[in-house]
Scaffold this motif. Structure first.
Motif, PDB file in Angstrom:
ATOM      1  N   ASN A  43      -0.532   6.412   2.711  1.00 23.29           N
ATOM      2  CA  ASN A  43      -1.161   7.177   3.779  1.00 23.29           C
ATOM      3  C   ASN A  43      -1.425   6.263   4.978  1.00 23.29           C
ATOM      4  O   ASN A  43      -2.383   5.479   4.979  1.00 23.29           O
ATOM      5  CB  ASN A  43      -2.459   7.794   3.251  1.00 23.29           C
ATOM      6  CG  ASN A  43      -3.103   8.748   4.246  1.00 23.29           C
ATOM      7  OD1 ASN A  43      -2.930   8.613   5.457  1.00 23.29           O
ATOM      8  ND2 ASN A  43      -3.864   9.703   3.732  1.00 23.29           N
ATOM      9  N   ALA A  44      -0.561   6.376   5.982  1.00 30.08           N
ATOM     10  CA  ALA A  44      -0.636   5.465   7.136  1.00 30.08           C
ATOM     11  C   ALA A  44      -1.917   5.663   7.931  1.00 30.08           C
ATOM     12  O   ALA A  44      -2.529   4.687   8.384  1.00 30.08           O
ATOM     13  CB  ALA A  44       0.585   5.661   8.035  1.00 30.08           C
TER      14      ALA A  44
ATOM     15  N   ASN B  96       0.808  -1.214   0.000  1.00 27.46           N
ATOM     16  CA  ASN B  96       0.000   0.000   0.000  1.00 27.46           C
ATOM     17  C   ASN B  96       0.847   1.273   0.000  1.00 27.46           C
ATOM     18  O   ASN B  96       0.328   2.363   0.183  1.00 27.46           O
ATOM     19  CB  ASN B  96      -0.935  -0.004   1.219  1.00 27.46           C
ATOM     20  CG  ASN B  96      -2.066  -0.994   1.049  1.00 27.46           C
ATOM     21  OD1 ASN B  96      -2.969  -0.780   0.242  1.00 27.46           O
ATOM     22  ND2 ASN B  96      -2.028  -2.096   1.776  1.00 27.46           N
ATOM     23  N   GLY B  97       2.167   1.093  -0.173  1.00 27.07           N
ATOM     24  CA  GLY B  97       3.045   2.262  -0.203  1.00 27.07           C
ATOM     25  C   GLY B  97       3.279   2.907   1.149  1.00 27.07           C
ATOM     26  O   GLY B  97       3.771   4.028   1.231  1.00 27.07           O
ATOM     27  N   VAL B  98       2.946   2.210   2.238  1.00 28.06           N
ATOM     28  CA  VAL B  98       3.084   2.781   3.581  1.00 28.06           C
ATOM     29  C   VAL B  98       4.449   2.402   4.158  1.00 28.06           C
ATOM     30  O   VAL B  98       4.808   1.231   4.192  1.00 28.06           O
ATOM     31  CB  VAL B  98       1.953   2.276   4.499  1.00 28.06           C
ATOM     32  CG1 VAL B  98       2.187   2.700   5.946  1.00 28.06           C
ATOM     33  CG2 VAL B  98       0.604   2.795   4.012  1.00 28.06           C
ATOM     34  N   ASP B  99       5.194   3.408   4.636  1.00 27.22           N
ATOM     35  CA  ASP B  99       6.527   3.121   5.173  1.00 27.22           C
ATOM     36  C   ASP B  99       6.672   3.531   6.627  1.00 27.22           C
ATOM     37  O   ASP B  99       7.780   3.764   7.108  1.00 27.22           O
ATOM     38  CB  ASP B  99       7.607   3.787   4.312  1.00 27.22           C
ATOM     39  CG  ASP B  99       7.532   5.311   4.370  1.00 27.22           C
ATOM     40  OD1 ASP B  99       8.344   5.955   3.685  1.00 27.22           O
ATOM     41  OD2 ASP B  99       6.657   5.856   5.087  1.00 27.22           O
ATOM     42  N   ASP B 100       5.575   3.619   7.330  1.00 25.62           N
ATOM     43  CA  ASP B 100       5.572   4.046   8.728  1.00 25.62           C
ATOM     44  C   ASP B 100       5.493   2.823   9.637  1.00 25.62           C
ATOM     45  O   ASP B 100       4.425   2.228   9.804  1.00 25.62           O
ATOM     46  CB  ASP B 100       4.361   4.978   8.937  1.00 25.62           C
ATOM     47  CG  ASP B 100       4.271   5.554  10.334  1.00 25.62           C
ATOM     48  OD1 ASP B 100       4.812   4.954  11.290  1.00 25.62           O
ATOM     49  OD2 ASP B 100       3.621   6.606  10.478  1.00 25.62           O
ATOM     50  N   LEU B 101       6.629   2.459  10.214  1.00 31.13           N
ATOM     51  CA  LEU B 101       6.708   1.226  11.008  1.00 31.13           C
ATOM     52  C   LEU B 101       5.782   1.260  12.217  1.00 31.13           C
ATOM     53  O   LEU B 101       5.135   0.261  12.543  1.00 31.13           O
ATOM     54  CB  LEU B 101       8.151   0.979  11.461  1.00 31.13           C
ATOM     55  CG  LEU B 101       8.385  -0.290  12.297  1.00 31.13           C
ATOM     56  CD1 LEU B 101       8.045  -1.549  11.507  1.00 31.13           C
ATOM     57  CD2 LEU B 101       9.827  -0.353  12.797  1.00 31.13           C
TER      58      LEU B 101
ATOM     59  N   LEU C 264      -4.958   2.820   8.801  1.00 32.97           N
ATOM     60  CA  LEU C 264      -5.515   2.473  10.118  1.00 32.97           C
ATOM     61  C   LEU C 264      -7.018   2.713  10.158  1.00 32.97           C
ATOM     62  O   LEU C 264      -7.777   1.932  10.741  1.00 32.97           O
ATOM     63  CB  LEU C 264      -4.807   3.278  11.203  1.00 32.97           C
ATOM     64  CG  LEU C 264      -3.324   2.938  11.358  1.00 32.97           C
ATOM     65  CD1 LEU C 264      -2.641   3.884  12.342  1.00 32.97           C
ATOM     66  CD2 LEU C 264      -3.141   1.502  11.827  1.00 32.97           C
ATOM     67  N   GLN C 265      -7.445   3.783   9.511  1.00 30.41           N
ATOM     68  CA  GLN C 265      -8.871   4.089   9.463  1.00 30.41           C
ATOM     69  C   GLN C 265      -9.619   2.972   8.736  1.00 30.41           C
ATOM     70  O   GLN C 265     -10.671   2.502   9.194  1.00 30.41           O
ATOM     71  CB  GLN C 265      -9.077   5.420   8.735  1.00 30.41           C
ATOM     72  CG  GLN C 265     -10.525   5.878   8.663  1.00 30.41           C
ATOM     73  CD  GLN C 265     -10.705   7.158   7.850  1.00 30.41           C
ATOM     74  OE1 GLN C 265      -9.809   7.572   7.121  1.00 30.41           O
ATOM     75  NE2 GLN C 265     -11.856   7.774   7.968  1.00 30.41           N
TER      76      GLN C 265
END
Lengths: 90, 642
Positions: free
Chosen positions: B378-379, B323-328, B383-384
Motif C-alpha cells: 500500500n503505497a 514492503n511489497g510496494v511497486d509504485d515508483l 507515505l503516511q
C-alpha cells in the motif's frame, strides 16, 4: 521467431551502445546457449538467465515471444567496481 | 607543513558556546587518518561508559578524510559519528556530495561537537572563521527549506550545508544527517544526536584549495579515471538500482520483510525503469567524473522535487519490495520525504516492514495504530507512515524508535519479526544469496551493514571482479572455490581483506564506487600527504578502525553474544521460490564468526586483546574500553529474539 532480450549487467561490449533491450529474430529451436554464442558472450560476464521471469538453464529452448534476460555478476547497491588490474598497469 | 590533512580539528561546546581549535601532530594522522578511525578515537578518549547518546555528553563528530577535498574522483566523502541512539554503541555513517570537501578546504579535518545548546543553533564557518548563530527561524523546517533560507541570509547559493530535518529534531532514532540537501549519512540514528544538541546544521563556505604534497600524482589518477569511465558506465547509466531486477531474479531481493526473495513488481521500480521514466538528470559529488547520482522529477500523481535528488537501490528496495510496494512515483516521493525530514530510508523501510509483518501475523491491530490498516503493497500507507514517523505522530511515535524498541513496546512476540543486529535493521541484501555478507552483518560494528562488507555475488563468475580480487589480495592463495554460498576459509580471507579495505576507505574519505586499485589509493594518500604508505599499511588502518569501533561497542556492553543472525536467515524462504538462495548453516555461521574474531586479533568473545591493540600502537584503548556492570546490563535486551 522473435524474442525480446533484456540485459542486466555489463553486456554493452557485445551489443554496442547503451542498449539494454534488444529484439532478436532467431530460428526455431534456438537455445539460450546459441544466443550467448552468437553474441560472443564470455562465461566470465554471464551469471544466469531467465525466460519469462523464470530462471532457465543455458540449454533451454526458446519460443516465439519469449522474454529472455541475461544477468551479469552483481553486488546490489554497493558495487565493487574494481576492474582487472592489468588495465591499470598499462 | 601538513598537506592533505590540515592539522586542525574544530571543537565546539554548545553548552557554553565555546569554539576552539585542536591540533594534532603528523603521527596522530598517520595512525588515525580520519573518518571511522577518528570517530572511534574521540569516542574512546572523551566519552565515558554509559554516556547517553541523546545527552549533552555525547560527541557528534564530522570527519571527512585525508583524500577528501584533493580533487580526485571519489574524494567527496564525509563521515559522521557519535554514540548511536539506535544501537547504544558505535554510531557512524558516510555520505558523498560537497560539504566534506568544503570543510577540508576551510582548513579543518573534522568538527567535534559536545554539549547542548539552549535554543536551536547553527554553526557557520566562513573562510575558516567559525561562529554559532541562532537557528530558531530554521527549526521545524525541512532540509530544503532550511538550505534556501541560509542561501538567502548569506546571499550565497554556493555555501554547503549539513543539516537535520524534523526527523532529527524529533529525536527519531532512525533520523539521518543530510548534507547538500540530498546526501544522507543515513545509518545509526545520527540525526537524533544532532537534534538532541539543538544543532540544526553546519553551513560552510571555503576559499582556496586544499594543499597537497604532490598534486601531479593526484591529477594523474584523476586523468586515468576520466579515461576509464566505461568501468563505471552502468553506475552512471542506471545508478545502484540497476541491480534490483538481477537480485530479484537470483532470489535475493528482500521482500515482505525477508520472507521472500523475489518481487513480482521488481521491473516497475528498477534503475532501468527509473532512468526511462522519471530521471531528469545525473548529478555528482565534488570533483567526481563518475556522476552516479539520480535526480528525478514527478509532477502528476505526486509532486517530487528534483532538488532532493533521487532514490538509490537501498531506498527503493527498503521502502519498495521489502514492503511489497511497486509504485515508483510513490517511492520517489518517500525518498524525497526522507531527504527533507532527514531520515534513513533503510531504517524507515525496515521498521515499517516489521510492523506490516506483525499485522499480517495478527500481533499489531488497528487498536495499536489508531485505526490505520497495515497491509503490504500500500503505497499511500507507506507515505503516511513516513510522515508520521518524522513527526512522531500517533503510531509513528512507536515506529520512530526503530524496530527493536518498537517490538519491546508492543510485545506479544512481535520481537521475533525484527531483523536487526545490535539494534540496527538489516539493509537490502539477502544473506541467503551472499553468505559471507551475512557473517559481515553479524560482526559489523554498526549493526547490520552492507557497505563495510563483501558481496559474494560479485564473484559469481570468474570475471573482472574475481580477477581484480585475486590480483589485489590473492597472492599465494587459491581462490578456486569462491561461491556465493558457503563460508570456506579462502572465501573468509577474501571477505576479511575486502571488508577491511572498505573500513580503510571509510577512514580516508574515499567512495566505494571507484575502481581504484590498492596501489592507486597508495598513490593518492602519498600524493596528498607526502608520506610513504604501502598497501599493507592502508589495510591496517582499516583493521584498526574496525577494532577501535568494536572497542567502543565492548565498552558499551556489546559482546559476541550479540553477533548472530535472525533464524529466518538459517531457514527457507516462505514460498520456497528463491532461485539461488540457500539457508545459512547455523553452525557454519557461528564458526565463521569465531574465525573472524581470531583473524582480527580478538578473543573468543570478539573482544580486542591487549596484544592486538599494542600491535596497532593504541595500547591506551585497553583501559578505555572496559565496560561497567551498567553498560553490560543495558545491552541484554538488545539481543534480538531471532
Amino acid at each position: 521467431m522473435k524474442i525480446e532480450l533484456r540485459l542486466h549487467g555489463d553486456f554493452r561490449k557485445y551489443v554496442g551502445g547503451s542498449h539494454d533491450t534488444l529484439n532478436l529474430e532467431i530460428p526455431d529451436g534456438t537455445t539460450i546457449n546459441d544466443v550467448l554464442e552468437q553474441l560472443g558472450v564470455e562465461d566470465r560476464d554471464f551469471w544466469m538467465s531467465a525466460v519469462n521471469r523464470e530462471i532457465a538453464k543455458r540449454e533451454a529452448v526458446l519460443h516465439d515471444g519469449d522474454m529472455v534476460e541475461f544477468f551479469g555478476p552483481v553486488a546490489g547497491g554497493a558495487a565493487f567496481q574494481q576492474q582487472n588490474l592489468s588495465r591499470i598497469r598499462r | 607543513m601538513a598537506k592533505g590533512y590540515t592539522g586542525k580539528i574544530l571543537r565546539v561546546d554548545l553548552s557554553d558556546g565555546r569554539i576552539w581549535t585542536e591540533e594534532h601532530d603528523d603521527a596522530f594522522y598517520r595512525r588515525y587518518f580520519g573518518g571511522r578511525a577518528l570517530v572511534a578515537y574521540y569516542l574512546l578518549r572523551e566519552t565515558t561508559p554509559g554516556t547517553d547518546p541523546l545527552g549533552p555528553d555525547n560527541l557528534l563528530i564530522f570527519a571527512p578524510g585525508i583524500v577528501t577535498g584533493t580533487s580526485v574522483s571519489g574524494n567527496g566523502r564525509n563521515g559522521v559519528g557519535a554514540l548511536s541512539p539506535l544501537t547504544g554503541g558505535f554510531g557512524n555513517a558516510e555520505a558523498g556530495g560537497f560539504w566534506g570537501a568544503e570543510l577540508k578546504r576551510s582548513g579543518y579535518d573534522a568538527i567535534v561537537v559536545r554539549g547542548k545548546a539552549e535554543k536551536p543553533t547553527y554553526l557557520w564557518i566562513k573562510e575558516g572563521e567559525a561562529e554559532l548563530r541562532d537557528a530558531s527561524h530554521l527549526w521545524g523546517k525541512t532540509t530544503g527549506e532550511t538550505e534556501e533560507i541560509l542561501f538567502e541570509e548569506h546571499n550565497d547559493r554556493n555555501l554547503k550545508t549539513c543539516l537535520i530535518g524534523q526527523g532529527g529534531e524529533n529525536l527519531v532514532r532512525v533520523a539521518s544527517v543530510i548534507n547538500d540537501r540530498n546526501r544522507s549519512a543515513g545509518r545509526t540514528g545520527l540525526g537524533a544526536v544532532m537534534g538532541s544538541k539543538m544543532l540544526k546544521g553546519i553551513a560552510v563556505k571555503a576559499r582556496g584549495q586544499l594543499p597537497t604534497a604532490d598534486p601531479k600524482s593526484i591529477l594523474a589518477i584523476q586523468k586515468w579515471m576520466t579515461k576509464n569511465l566505461d568501468l563505471t558506465a552502468l553506475l552512471h547509466d542506471t545508478g545502484t538500482a540497476g541491480h534490483l531486477r538481477s537480485l530479484s531474479a537470483a532470489g535475493g531481493l528482500p521482500t515482505y520483510n525477508f520472507q521472500e526473495g523475489t518481487f513480482a513488481g521488481d521491473d516497475k521500480i528498477s534503475g532501468q525503469t527509473m532512468r526511462d521514466t522519471i530521471l531528469v538528470k545525473r548529478e555528482t559529488c565534488y570533483a567526481c567524473a563518475v556522476r552516479c547520482k539520480r535526480v528525478v522529477e514527478v509532477k502528476d500523481d505526486y509532486q517530487v522535487d528534483p532538488a532532493y535528488g533521487g532514490p538509490e537501490y537501498e531506498s527503493l528496495s527498503a521502502m519498495g519490495n521489502l514492503n511489497g510496494v511497486d509504485d515508483l512515483h510513490a517511492l520517489a516521493k518517500a525518498n524525497e520525504m526522507c531527504a527533507a525530514y532527514g531520515m534513513d530510508t533503510i531504517g524507515v523501510g525496515a521498521v515499517i516492514a516489521w510492523a506490516l509483518e506483525c499485522a499480517e501475523k495478527g500481533l499489531i491491530t488497528e487498536e495499536d495504530t489508531g485505526g490505520i490498516k497495515l497491509e503490504w503493497g500500500n503505497a499511500k500507507l507507506l507515505l503516511q507512515l513516513v510522515d508520521m514517523i518524522a513527526h512522531r505522530e500517533g503510531f509513528g511515535d512507536v515506529l520512530a524508535d526503530g524496530a527493536v524498541r518498537a517490538s519491546h513496546r508492543i510485545g506479544r512476540g512481535s520481537e521475533q519479526y525484527v531483523l536487526a543486529v545490535k539494534g540496527q535493521e538489516y539493509p537490502m541484501h539477502e544473506p541467503r544469496i551472499k553468505h559471507a555478507l551475512g557473517v559481515g552483518y553479524a560482526v559489523s560494528p554498526t549493526g547490520a551493514d552492507h557497505m563495510h562488507n563483501m558481496h559474494d555475488t560479485i564473484m559469481a563468475t570468474k570475471g573482472w571482479a574475481y580477477d581484480a580480487m585475486v590480483e589485489s589480495y590473492g597472492e599465494g592463495r587459491d581462490w578456486e572455490t569462491i561461491e556465493h554460498h558457503g563460508l570456506d576459509t579462502e572465501k573468509m580471507e577474501l571477505w576479511y581483506a575486502f571488508t577491511h579495505w572498505r573500513h580503510f576507505l571509510d577512514s580516508v574519505g574515499m567512495c566505494h564506487f571507484l575502481p581504484y586499485s590498492p596501489s592507486q589509493l597508495v598513490q593518492l594518500v602519498n600524493g596528498a600527504t607526502g608520506w610513504d604508505t604501502t598497501e599493507e599499511e592502508l589495510l591496517e588502518v582499516g583493521e584498526l578502525s574496525d577494532t577501535l569501533a568494536r572497542a567502543v561497542n565492548y565498552r558499551e556492553g556489546y559482546t559476541g553474544d550479540h553477533d548472530h543472525l535472525h533464524k529466518r536467515i538459517h531457514g527457507r524462504f516462505r514460498n520456497d521460490a528463491s532461485s539461488t538462495g540457500k539457508p545459512m548453516d547455523l553452525e557454519e555461521t557461528a564458526g565463521a564468526i569465531k574465525w573472524v574474531y581470531q583473524r582480527s586479533g580478538w578473543d573468543d568473545n570478539g573482544v580486542p586483546t591487549k596484544d592486538v591493540l599494542d600491535r596497532y600502537g593504541v595500547g591506551w584503548v585497553y583501559e578505555a574500553m572496559q565496560p561497567t556492570e551498567e553498560t553490560v546490563e543495558s545491552k541484554r535486551e538488545m539481543v534480538t529474539a531471532g
